[in-house]
Design a protein around this motif. Structure first.
Motif, PDB file in Angstrom:
ATOM      1  N   ASP A 120       8.195  37.311  23.800  1.00 19.47           N
ATOM      2  CA  ASP A 120       8.508  37.669  25.229  1.00 19.47           C
ATOM      3  C   ASP A 120       9.864  37.716  25.708  1.00 19.47           C
ATOM      4  O   ASP A 120      10.690  37.001  25.758  1.00 19.47           O
ATOM      5  CB  ASP A 120       7.877  36.677  26.087  1.00 19.47           C
ATOM      6  CG  ASP A 120       7.965  37.077  27.499  1.00 19.47           C
ATOM      7  OD1 ASP A 120       8.193  38.484  27.984  1.00 19.47           O
ATOM      8  OD2 ASP A 120       7.576  36.128  28.173  1.00 19.47           O
ATOM      9  N   PHE A 121      10.634  39.195  25.181  1.00 16.43           N
ATOM     10  CA  PHE A 121      11.934  39.401  25.695  1.00 16.43           C
ATOM     11  C   PHE A 121      12.035  40.009  26.969  1.00 16.43           C
ATOM     12  O   PHE A 121      11.259  41.251  27.021  1.00 16.43           O
ATOM     13  CB  PHE A 121      12.402  40.351  24.521  1.00 16.43           C
ATOM     14  CG  PHE A 121      13.913  40.858  24.775  1.00 16.43           C
ATOM     15  CD1 PHE A 121      14.842  39.732  24.473  1.00 16.43           C
ATOM     16  CD2 PHE A 121      14.146  42.003  25.088  1.00 16.43           C
ATOM     17  CE1 PHE A 121      16.263  40.154  24.782  1.00 16.43           C
ATOM     18  CE2 PHE A 121      15.520  42.277  25.560  1.00 16.43           C
ATOM     19  CZ  PHE A 121      16.640  41.446  25.071  1.00 16.43           C
ATOM     20  N   GLN A 122      12.707  39.725  27.892  1.00 13.43           N
ATOM     21  CA  GLN A 122      12.941  40.285  29.186  1.00 13.43           C
ATOM     22  C   GLN A 122      14.271  40.384  29.586  1.00 13.43           C
ATOM     23  O   GLN A 122      15.351  39.436  29.286  1.00 13.43           O
ATOM     24  CB  GLN A 122      12.138  39.626  30.110  1.00 13.43           C
ATOM     25  CG  GLN A 122      10.770  39.588  29.988  1.00 13.43           C
ATOM     26  CD  GLN A 122       9.888  38.969  30.936  1.00 13.43           C
ATOM     27  OE1 GLN A 122      10.397  39.035  32.253  1.00 13.43           O
ATOM     28  NE2 GLN A 122       8.719  38.417  30.981  1.00 13.43           N
ATOM     29  N   ILE A 123      14.672  41.354  30.269  1.00 15.79           N
ATOM     30  CA  ILE A 123      16.204  41.328  30.906  1.00 15.79           C
ATOM     31  C   ILE A 123      16.036  41.519  32.237  1.00 15.79           C
ATOM     32  O   ILE A 123      15.263  42.099  32.966  1.00 15.79           O
ATOM     33  CB  ILE A 123      16.723  42.897  30.282  1.00 15.79           C
ATOM     34  CG1 ILE A 123      16.888  43.123  29.048  1.00 15.79           C
ATOM     35  CG2 ILE A 123      18.207  43.229  31.049  1.00 15.79           C
ATOM     36  CD1 ILE A 123      17.459  44.495  28.228  1.00 15.79           C
ATOM     37  N   PHE A 124      16.731  40.685  33.074  1.00 18.25           N
ATOM     38  CA  PHE A 124      16.661  40.435  34.381  1.00 18.25           C
ATOM     39  C   PHE A 124      17.913  41.085  34.863  1.00 18.25           C
ATOM     40  O   PHE A 124      18.890  41.061  34.392  1.00 18.25           O
ATOM     41  CB  PHE A 124      17.060  38.947  34.536  1.00 18.25           C
ATOM     42  CG  PHE A 124      15.419  38.154  34.370  1.00 18.25           C
ATOM     43  CD1 PHE A 124      14.827  37.759  35.471  1.00 18.25           C
ATOM     44  CD2 PHE A 124      14.929  37.928  33.165  1.00 18.25           C
ATOM     45  CE1 PHE A 124      13.394  37.028  35.182  1.00 18.25           C
ATOM     46  CE2 PHE A 124      13.899  37.275  32.466  1.00 18.25           C
ATOM     47  CZ  PHE A 124      12.911  36.855  33.818  1.00 18.25           C
ATOM     48  N   ASP A 125      17.835  41.373  36.306  1.00 21.61           N
ATOM     49  CA  ASP A 125      18.835  42.113  37.022  1.00 21.61           C
ATOM     50  C   ASP A 125      19.638  41.021  37.764  1.00 21.61           C
ATOM     51  O   ASP A 125      20.690  41.394  38.436  1.00 21.61           O
ATOM     52  CB  ASP A 125      18.228  43.131  38.138  1.00 21.61           C
ATOM     53  CG  ASP A 125      17.841  44.417  37.415  1.00 21.61           C
ATOM     54  OD1 ASP A 125      18.167  44.611  36.277  1.00 21.61           O
ATOM     55  OD2 ASP A 125      16.698  44.753  37.939  1.00 21.61           O
ATOM     56  N   SER A 126      19.316  39.719  38.003  1.00 23.62           N
ATOM     57  CA  SER A 126      19.992  38.986  38.679  1.00 23.62           C
ATOM     58  C   SER A 126      19.876  37.397  37.881  1.00 23.62           C
ATOM     59  O   SER A 126      18.922  37.086  37.642  1.00 23.62           O
ATOM     60  CB  SER A 126      19.224  38.579  39.921  1.00 23.62           C
ATOM     61  OG  SER A 126      19.475  37.359  40.548  1.00 23.62           O
ATOM     62  N   PRO A 127      21.191  36.975  37.704  1.00 24.10           N
ATOM     63  CA  PRO A 127      21.227  35.550  37.210  1.00 24.10           C
ATOM     64  C   PRO A 127      20.487  34.420  37.841  1.00 24.10           C
ATOM     65  O   PRO A 127      19.889  33.570  37.494  1.00 24.10           O
ATOM     66  CB  PRO A 127      22.639  35.282  37.133  1.00 24.10           C
ATOM     67  CG  PRO A 127      23.331  35.920  38.310  1.00 24.10           C
ATOM     68  CD  PRO A 127      22.411  37.406  38.182  1.00 24.10           C
ATOM     69  N   ARG A 128      20.295  34.760  39.207  1.00 27.50           N
ATOM     70  CA  ARG A 128      19.642  33.803  39.947  1.00 27.50           C
ATOM     71  C   ARG A 128      17.985  33.676  39.721  1.00 27.50           C
ATOM     72  O   ARG A 128      17.334  32.679  39.623  1.00 27.50           O
ATOM     73  CB  ARG A 128      19.773  34.025  41.536  1.00 27.50           C
ATOM     74  CG  ARG A 128      19.269  32.920  42.520  1.00 27.50           C
ATOM     75  CD  ARG A 128      19.590  33.120  44.068  1.00 27.50           C
ATOM     76  NE  ARG A 128      21.015  33.273  44.265  1.00 27.50           N
ATOM     77  CZ  ARG A 128      21.787  31.969  44.285  1.00 27.50           C
ATOM     78  NH1 ARG A 128      21.324  31.016  43.918  1.00 27.50           N
ATOM     79  NH2 ARG A 128      23.042  32.343  44.203  1.00 27.50           N
ATOM     80  N   GLU A 129      17.526  35.164  39.438  1.00 30.88           N
ATOM     81  CA  GLU A 129      16.367  35.208  39.216  1.00 30.88           C
ATOM     82  C   GLU A 129      15.970  34.807  37.602  1.00 30.88           C
ATOM     83  O   GLU A 129      15.007  34.175  37.542  1.00 30.88           O
ATOM     84  CB  GLU A 129      15.668  36.687  39.200  1.00 30.88           C
ATOM     85  CG  GLU A 129      15.527  36.910  40.831  1.00 30.88           C
ATOM     86  CD  GLU A 129      14.423  36.173  41.460  1.00 30.88           C
ATOM     87  OE1 GLU A 129      13.667  35.820  40.780  1.00 30.88           O
ATOM     88  OE2 GLU A 129      14.662  36.300  42.634  1.00 30.88           O
ATOM     89  N   LEU A 130      16.888  34.983  36.927  1.00 25.58           N
ATOM     90  CA  LEU A 130      16.821  34.491  35.457  1.00 25.58           C
ATOM     91  C   LEU A 130      16.723  32.866  35.478  1.00 25.58           C
ATOM     92  O   LEU A 130      15.816  32.305  34.868  1.00 25.58           O
ATOM     93  CB  LEU A 130      17.930  34.816  34.462  1.00 25.58           C
ATOM     94  CG  LEU A 130      18.225  34.367  33.267  1.00 25.58           C
ATOM     95  CD1 LEU A 130      17.028  34.764  32.370  1.00 25.58           C
ATOM     96  CD2 LEU A 130      19.396  34.425  32.534  1.00 25.58           C
ATOM     97  N   TYR A 131      17.644  32.139  36.105  1.00 23.37           N
ATOM     98  CA  TYR A 131      17.631  30.881  36.271  1.00 23.37           C
ATOM     99  C   TYR A 131      16.118  30.275  36.815  1.00 23.37           C
ATOM    100  O   TYR A 131      15.412  29.388  36.526  1.00 23.37           O
ATOM    101  CB  TYR A 131      19.068  30.224  37.085  1.00 23.37           C
ATOM    102  CG  TYR A 131      18.755  28.883  37.184  1.00 23.37           C
ATOM    103  CD1 TYR A 131      18.819  27.799  35.975  1.00 23.37           C
ATOM    104  CD2 TYR A 131      18.417  27.947  38.339  1.00 23.37           C
ATOM    105  CE1 TYR A 131      18.555  26.502  36.394  1.00 23.37           C
ATOM    106  CE2 TYR A 131      18.074  26.741  38.652  1.00 23.37           C
ATOM    107  CZ  TYR A 131      18.329  25.805  37.530  1.00 23.37           C
ATOM    108  OH  TYR A 131      18.359  24.464  37.505  1.00 23.37           O
ATOM    109  N   SER A 132      15.535  30.963  37.916  1.00 20.70           N
ATOM    110  CA  SER A 132      14.524  30.705  38.629  1.00 20.70           C
ATOM    111  C   SER A 132      13.075  30.471  37.586  1.00 20.70           C
ATOM    112  O   SER A 132      12.557  29.610  37.780  1.00 20.70           O
ATOM    113  CB  SER A 132      14.201  31.434  39.934  1.00 20.70           C
ATOM    114  OG  SER A 132      12.979  31.262  40.573  1.00 20.70           O
TER     115      SER A 132
END
Length: 635
Positions: free
Chosen positions: A451-463
Motif C-alpha cells: 500500500d503506497f500512497q502519496i498525500f497532499d497534506s502533511p496533516r492528513e498523512l499524520y492523521s
C-alpha cells in the motif's frame, strides 16, 4: 495468492487429461507477469501426478487442493495444501513439501541440512522436513484461524517420491530423528502410508468450508523483532527461518565448527536489503550460541535498536547485546570471542574513539579491524546501500580487506527474499529505480499489493498514521528527512519545540538527547517502541533497524528533481543534519540511502508527503496511471 486451486476431483481430472501444467503456466504468467523457469514446469509435471496418486489412494472426493500457495509477506511458496475434515468433524489442513531427489548425503553438521543434486549441481540445502517445519511455523504464526475456535489443525510433511527409503542412512540418518518425528518424510516406498495419513485427516470432506476459513482468515502482521527478542534469546521458536535465511544460518554454524576444529578464524558477510531478515538471523544465532555457552556477543551501532532489545530481554540476555565500541584491543584480546555478530555492519565507523573513550582505550586501529581481530568467527550483516552519514563507512570491500589483513577465511551469502513491504520485491526494485540506484525506468504497477500512497497534506498523512497506531499500538510511525533543526532545549512553557513546520502543520522531532523528556514523551532512543513515540516525528537515526506495519514519510527539500537529467538529485542547502553537511562529497548517496531506508520500514504500507512538488510529480510519473488515480488521495 495461489497458482492453482480446485476440488480434488477436478485436480485428478486435470492431471489425467494432461492439462494441469498448462493451466498453472497461464496462472503463473497472469500472477507474476513472466514465465516460470523451465525447471519449475518440469517439477510440476514430475511431482503433481504423484499427488494425484495419493488423492486417489486416499479416496478424497469432497476436498480442496491448493498448489504453490504464496505465504504472507513473502514470495516463498508452499508446494501443496489439502483441506478437509476428519471423521470427528475437525478442520484439517495438510501441507506437503515435494522433492524429486533420488539420492542424498547426510551431513554431520547441525541444522538439519543435507547435500544433494539440485539446481544444476551438488548443493547443501535444508532437509525436506526442515523446510516443512519452516512453512508450518510460518503459517501458524500468520494465519489467525489457527488460534481461534473451533481448532483448525495443520499437519506438515515432506514427500520425496523418487527416493528409496533406507533406515539410518541419507534422509533417515539418526541425526535427523527429531525433525522426522515432528515433520514426517515419506518416500516412494511409503505411498500407502502417506495416503492413509491424508485419508484419516481429510476423509469427511467439506474441503471448501475449511479452505474458505483458511483463505478468509485475518493475516496477523509480522511478529516484530523487538516484541519477541526476549523469547528468541531464551531460544524459543518464535520465528521461522526460510530458504536462504536457513542457508545463511547453516553457513555460519558450519564456519563456527570449522574454526573450532581447524583453529582457523573465519569472516562471514551476510548481504541483504531491507527486510530480508538479517537481524532475525543474528538473534537466532545469538540465542543458540548462548545456549551452547559460547563466548558470543551481538554488536550493533544503533542505540535505539540495542536499547530496545536490552530492555525486552532483561538482565540475563542484556549482557550479550553491545555497541561496537567495546571491542578495542585494550578490552578484548585477539580471538578472545568464539563468535561476534555485527548487525547493520554498514554503520561501522572509521574508529571506535569518541568523546567518552578513556585514554587507555583509545586506538588508531580501524573499527572494522577490531571487529575482525577479536573473534574466531566474525559475522557481518550488511546492506551496502544503507550508509546514511559520513562517519559510517561500513562496506563489504572494507570487511574483505580487513579479513585478508588478518588472514581470515572469507565466506559470503546473500539474502534475496524480503519480508517487509508485503513481501513485494517489485516495490523495492521500483523505489531503487526512482531514486536512481539503477538505470532501469521501472513503473509501480496498478496491482501492487504493497500500500503506497502519496498525500497532499502533511496533516492528513499524520492523521492516517495516527489512526493506524490507534488501531494497534506501536504499529505506525511518522518520519522525515532531516530538513528541520533539532532543538536542544524546551520552549518557555517547558514543552518540546515543534521543529518540523510545514505551513500550519507543526510537530516536534523525537526528544533530543540533551533534553529530559517532558511528561508524556520518551527519550529519543525509545521513540520506535514506546507508544508515546506517535506524538513525535522520527528521523533516520531512530528509525533505522526498526519495522512497523505502516510508515509515514515526509520527503523534504533535500531530494529534488533535476529536469536536465530527468532524475533526482540532492540539495545540501536544505539539510539541517550537521553530520551530512560535513560530508559534501557523498551527500547525494547518503540522502538517497536515507529515503530508501525510511520508505522500506513498513510491513503493509508506506504513505508519503513531498515538500517539493516537482519531486512529487516525478514520483507520480513513475506510477501506473490507474494506480495513481486509485491510491493518491485527493484532499
Amino acid at each position: 495468492m495461489l497458482i492453482y486451486q480446485d476440488t480434488t476431483c477436478q485436480f485428478v481430472q486435470d492431471v489425467r487429461e494432461n492439462r494441469l501444467s498448462d493451466i498453472m503456466l497461464q496462472s503463473f504468467i497472469l500472477r507474476f507477469n513472466k514465465e516460470p523457469h523451465p525447471s519449475e514446469i518440469t517439477s510440476w509435471q514430475n511431482s503433481l501426478p504423484r499427488v494425484r496418486d495419493l488423492i486417489e489412494l486416499a479416496d478424497l472426493k469432497d476436498n480442496i487442493i491448493a498448489i504453490e500457495y504464496e505465504v504472507p509477506y513473502n514470495q516463498s511458496r508452499v508446494d501443496v495444501l489439502l483441506f478437509g475434515k476428519d471423521k470427528d468433524n475437525n478442520d484439517n489442513v495438510v501441507l506437503i513439501e515435494l522433492k524429486q531427489w533420488s539420492s542424498v548425503t547426510a551431513l554431520v553438521d547441525e541444522g538439519n541440512f543435507v547435500e544433494t543434486y539440485t539446481g544444476g549441481g551438488d548443493r547443501i540445502v535444508p532437509h525436506p522436513s526442515q523446510q516443512a517445519k519452516g512453512y508450518h511455523n510460518y503459517l501458524k504464526g500468520f494465519i489467525q484461524e489457527f488460534e481461534t475456535l473451533p481448532e483448525m489443525q495443520l499437519f506438515s510433511c515432506a514427500y520425496c517420491h523418487n527416493y528409496s527409503r533406507t533406515d539410518d542412512e541419507g534422509l533417515f540418518d539418526p541425526i535427523y530423528k527429531k525433525i522426522l518425528d515432528n515433520y514426517p518424510l515419506y518416500t516412494k516406498d511409503d505411498v500407502r502410508a502417506i495416503a492413509d495419513k491424508i485419508g484419516i485427516l481429510l476423509s469427511a470432506g467439506k474441503g471448501s468450508e475449511v479452505f474458505n476459513r483458511f483463505m478468509q482468515s485475518p493475516i496477523r502482521p509480522s511478529k516484530k523483532l523487538l516484541e519477541n527478542v526476549s523469547n528468541v534469546i531464551k531460544n524459543e521458536e518464535v520465528f521461522s527461518l526460510l530458504n536462504e535465511q536457513l542457508v545463511a544460518k547453516n553457513l555460519i554454524w558450519s564456519k563456527v565448527r570449522k574454526a573450532k576444529k581447524q583453529k582457523k578464524s573465519e569472516v562471514i558477510i551476510v548481504h541483504g536489503g531491507p527486510g530480508t531478515g538479517k537481524s532475525l538471523i543474528a538473534l537466532n544465532i545469538l540465542a543458540e550460541a548462548a545456549k551452547r555457552n559460547m563466548n558470543v556477543f551481538y554488536g550493533c551501532k544503533s542505540k535505539p535498536f540495542t536499547a530496545g532489545i536490552q530492555k525486552l530481554v532483561g538482565p540475563n540476555g542484556r549482557i550479550l547485546i553491545s555497541n561496537l565500541y567495546r571491542f578495542t584491543p585494550s578490552r578484548v584480546n585477539e580471538q578472545e570471542l568464539d563468535l561476534l555478530l555485527v548487525d547493520e555492519a554498514h554503520r561501522i565507523e572509521k574508529t571506535s574513539n569518541f568523546q567518552y573513550t578513556r585514554p587507555e582505550h583509545r586506538t588508531d586501529m580501524p573499527q572494522v579491524e577490531q571487529l575482525v581481530r577479536c573473534a574466531k568467527v566474525s559475522v557481518f550483516f550488511i546492506d551496502d546501500w544503507q550508509n546514511v552519514r559520513s562517519q559510517e563507512i561500513g562496506h563489504s570491500d572494507m570487511i574483505r580487506s580487513a579479513a585478508a589483513k588478518y588472514n581470515r577465511n572469507i565466506s559470503e551469502v546473500t539474502l534475496e527474499t524480503q519480508f517487509r513491504c508485503m513481501g513485494s520485491n517489485d516495490y523495492l526494485l521500483w523505489l531503487e529505480s526512482v531514486l536512481g540506484y539503477t538505470d532501469e525506468k521501472k513503473v509501480l504497477k496498478q496491482d501492487e499489493k504493497f500500500d503506497f500512497q502519496i498525500f497532499d497534506s502533511p496533516r492528513e498523512l499524520y492523521s492516517t498514521i495516527a489512526s493506524k497506531e490507534k488501531e494497534k499500538p506501536n504499529s505506525a510511525r511518522l518520519v522525515a528527512g532531516f530538513c528541520w533543526p533539532w532543538s536542544k532545549k524546551l520552549d518557555a512553557n517547558g514543552e518540546l519545540v515543534n521543529d518540523v513546520q510545514i505551513g500550519s502543520f507543526a510537530m516536534p522531532w523525537e526528544t533530543h538527547s540533551k533534553i529530559r523528556p517532558p511528561k508524556g514523551y520518551v527519550q529519543w532512543f525509545e521513540w520506535a517502541y514506546r507508544p508515546e513515540g506517535i506524538k513525535q516525528i522520527g528521523c533516520i537515526y531512530t528509525a533505522q533497524g526498526f519495522e512497523f506495519d505502516y510508515i509515514g514519510v515526509i520527503i523534504g527539500d533535500d531530494l529534488v528533481y533535476d529536469p536536465e537529467s530527468d532524475s533526482l538529485k540532492a540539495d545540501i542547502t536544505a539539510t539541517e543534519d550537521p553530520t551530512l553537511k560535513r560530508g559534501k562529497e557523498n551527500f547525494e548517496n547518503h540522502v538517497k540511502n536515507i529515503y530508501r531506508t525510511l520508505m522500506t520500514r513498513g510491513m503493509l504500507g508506506c504513505y508519503v508527503y513531498f515538500t517539493n512538488k516537482e519531486t512529487e510529480k516525478y514520483f507520480k510519473r513513475r506510477i501506473e496511471e490507474k494506480t495513481q488515480a486509485k491510491s493518491i488521495i485527493s484532499r
